[in-house]
Write an enzyme that holds these catalytic residues in place. Structure first.
Site, PDB file in Angstrom:
ATOM      1  N   HIS A 204       5.141  -3.039  -7.197  1.00 55.06           N
ATOM      2  CA  HIS A 204       4.283  -3.460  -6.213  1.00 55.06           C
ATOM      3  C   HIS A 204       4.653  -4.527  -5.344  1.00 55.06           C
ATOM      4  O   HIS A 204       5.726  -5.218  -5.993  1.00 55.06           O
ATOM      5  CB  HIS A 204       3.123  -4.050  -7.381  1.00 55.06           C
ATOM      6  CG  HIS A 204       2.021  -4.734  -6.588  1.00 55.06           C
ATOM      7  ND1 HIS A 204       1.316  -4.182  -5.788  1.00 55.06           N
ATOM      8  CD2 HIS A 204       1.666  -5.973  -6.786  1.00 55.06           C
ATOM      9  CE1 HIS A 204       0.392  -5.108  -5.199  1.00 55.06           C
ATOM     10  NE2 HIS A 204       0.688  -6.144  -5.622  1.00 55.06           N
ATOM     11  N   SER A 205       4.079  -4.582  -4.342  1.00 53.20           N
ATOM     12  CA  SER A 205       4.580  -5.450  -3.343  1.00 53.20           C
ATOM     13  C   SER A 205       6.221  -5.954  -3.191  1.00 53.20           C
ATOM     14  O   SER A 205       6.812  -4.953  -2.784  1.00 53.20           O
ATOM     15  CB  SER A 205       3.773  -6.833  -3.625  1.00 53.20           C
ATOM     16  OG  SER A 205       3.858  -7.968  -3.047  1.00 53.20           O
ATOM     17  N   TYR A 206       6.588  -7.174  -3.463  1.00 53.49           N
ATOM     18  CA  TYR A 206       8.238  -7.296  -3.178  1.00 53.49           C
ATOM     19  C   TYR A 206       8.911  -6.398  -4.300  1.00 53.49           C
ATOM     20  O   TYR A 206      10.250  -6.179  -4.198  1.00 53.49           O
ATOM     21  CB  TYR A 206       8.426  -8.696  -3.741  1.00 53.49           C
ATOM     22  CG  TYR A 206       9.648  -9.280  -3.077  1.00 53.49           C
ATOM     23  CD1 TYR A 206       9.769  -9.576  -2.088  1.00 53.49           C
ATOM     24  CD2 TYR A 206      10.731  -9.293  -3.946  1.00 53.49           C
ATOM     25  CE1 TYR A 206      11.097 -10.305  -1.215  1.00 53.49           C
ATOM     26  CE2 TYR A 206      11.991  -9.621  -3.412  1.00 53.49           C
ATOM     27  CZ  TYR A 206      12.340 -10.188  -2.299  1.00 53.49           C
ATOM     28  OH  TYR A 206      13.348 -10.620  -1.811  1.00 53.49           O
ATOM     29  N   GLY A 208       8.653  -3.379  -4.671  1.00 51.48           N
ATOM     30  CA  GLY A 208       9.156  -2.092  -3.768  1.00 51.48           C
ATOM     31  C   GLY A 208      10.683  -2.359  -3.153  1.00 51.48           C
ATOM     32  O   GLY A 208      11.222  -1.539  -2.970  1.00 51.48           O
ATOM     33  N   THR A 232       3.245   0.342  -4.464  1.00 49.85           N
ATOM     34  CA  THR A 232       1.956  -0.090  -4.306  1.00 49.85           C
ATOM     35  C   THR A 232       1.878  -1.360  -3.476  1.00 49.85           C
ATOM     36  O   THR A 232       2.175  -2.360  -3.624  1.00 49.85           O
ATOM     37  CB  THR A 232       1.139  -0.529  -5.541  1.00 49.85           C
ATOM     38  OG1 THR A 232       1.802  -1.455  -6.400  1.00 49.85           O
ATOM     39  CG2 THR A 232       0.918   0.834  -6.575  1.00 49.85           C
TER      40      THR A 232
END
Length: 328
Positions: A204-206, A208, A232
């Site tokens: 999720h977010s960072y 990724g 995500t």
């Protein structure tokens, strides 16, 4: 005149004694309660009309002014109760910051406590017990302060940095390496040694960006072990991270990014980056993308396993052919 004063002396003393006796029978707290409003207060910061601004300072939503203790003049007891109620809300707010911003997990104590036994808890990082390099332990004082706090008064009247342990925690995390370095370390020492035939990632977010960096540093190993990756609302960028062509091609086939969007869940979303497909997570809220895409993520994983299995064809041997012939 002197005689009259001398005669009046004992009377005055009796009156004073009687007055003291009367005052001793009066419950001043009860007397104050009759003139004060009910001790009913909001259960959220917004209900108190306060919020922490970008500098971590508690400010009034409408006026922007700092917290005012004497909200009602001449009602010290009521103001104190209001202050304590706000303090309890702030304690819960700090707990949320420890879990969401500092990524700490809440651990119940005692670890083997029964349902009826009194319990407490601590917060710790995911790698606290396995990190071979450093371990930082923070212990607050007694009184009304709770986990993550140094002083409630500072949190309310100054800011989060001076009143909470969060700056210490963030510095410890920084000294422990970046999220990208942490991901590589965990891969090398744990994931790569796993016996699992199919390894899946949800980032999720960072997270990724950290996964993409892991691919850059361990491309062959990741391709060999990882079956599918669900991102995500990932903030990775294949151009800024200088991702090579072979990795971009692998991501197009094995990754999917569920992004915040007003479109229905799984609706295709256009992307300017040549990497993995982007689809709607069914929500415009960044922090909800992992939850809203939950059923689609596991469907994506199941389909990836089916595709992988369909591509794996066992090499026939003389023994396997003979067994089939004999069975026939």
């Amino acid at each position: 005149m002197m005689a009259q004063l001398q005669q009046g002396g004992p009377d005055e003393k009796e009156k004073t004694t009687a007055l003291k006796d009367l005052l001793s029978r009066i419950d001043l707290d009860e007397l104050m309660k009759k003139d004060e409003p009910p001790l009913e207060f909001p259960d959220t910061l917004e209900g108190f009309e306060y919020i922490f601004n970008e500098r971590g300072q508690l400010r009034h939503i409408k006026t922007g002014e700092p917290f005012v203790f004497n909200y009602r003049e001449d009602l010290h007891r009521w103001n104190q109760k209001r202050y304590e109620a706000l303090g309890e809300i702030i304690t819960k707010y700090i707990y949320e910051l420890l879990q969401n911003e500092c990524r700490l997990k809440k651990v119940t104590l005692p670890v083997d406590a029964t349902e009826t036994e009194p319990k407490s808890f601590i917060f710790m990082s995911e790698d606290a017990l396995v990190n071979p390099d450093k371990l930082l332990v923070l212990i607050h004082g007694n009184g009304v302060v709770r986990a993550g706090q140094w002083a409630r008064r500072l949190i309310i009247n100054e800011d989060l940095d001076s009143g909470t342990q969060i700056p210490y925690i963030k510095r410890a995390i920084e000294d422990n390496g970046s999220p990208e370095e942490h991901a590589i370390y965990v891969w090398d020492h744990f994931i790569s040694q796993s016996a699992a035939e199919n390894v899946f990632f949800v980032a999720h977010s960072y997270g990724g960006l950290a996964f993409v960096e892991l691919m850059i540093q361990r491309e062959a190993a990741v391709k060999n072990r990882v079956t599918a990756v669900a991102l995500t609302d990932s903030v990775h960028n294949v151009w800024h991270q200088e991702v090579g062509k072979t990795i971009r091609e692998w991501m197009r086939e094995n990754c999917c990014n569920w992004v915040s969007s007003s479109e229905p869940l799984d609706t295709s979303v256009e992307s300017m980056l040549p990497d993995c497909p982007r689809v709607s997570a069914g929500t415009e809220r960044h922090e909800l993308t992992s939850w809203k895409s939950f059923p689609s993520v596991f469907k994506f994983f199941s389909e990836a396993v089916k595709v992988k299995n369909s591509l794996v064809k066992p090499t026939p041997t003389r023994r396997s052919t003979r067994i089939k012939y004999e069975e026939y």
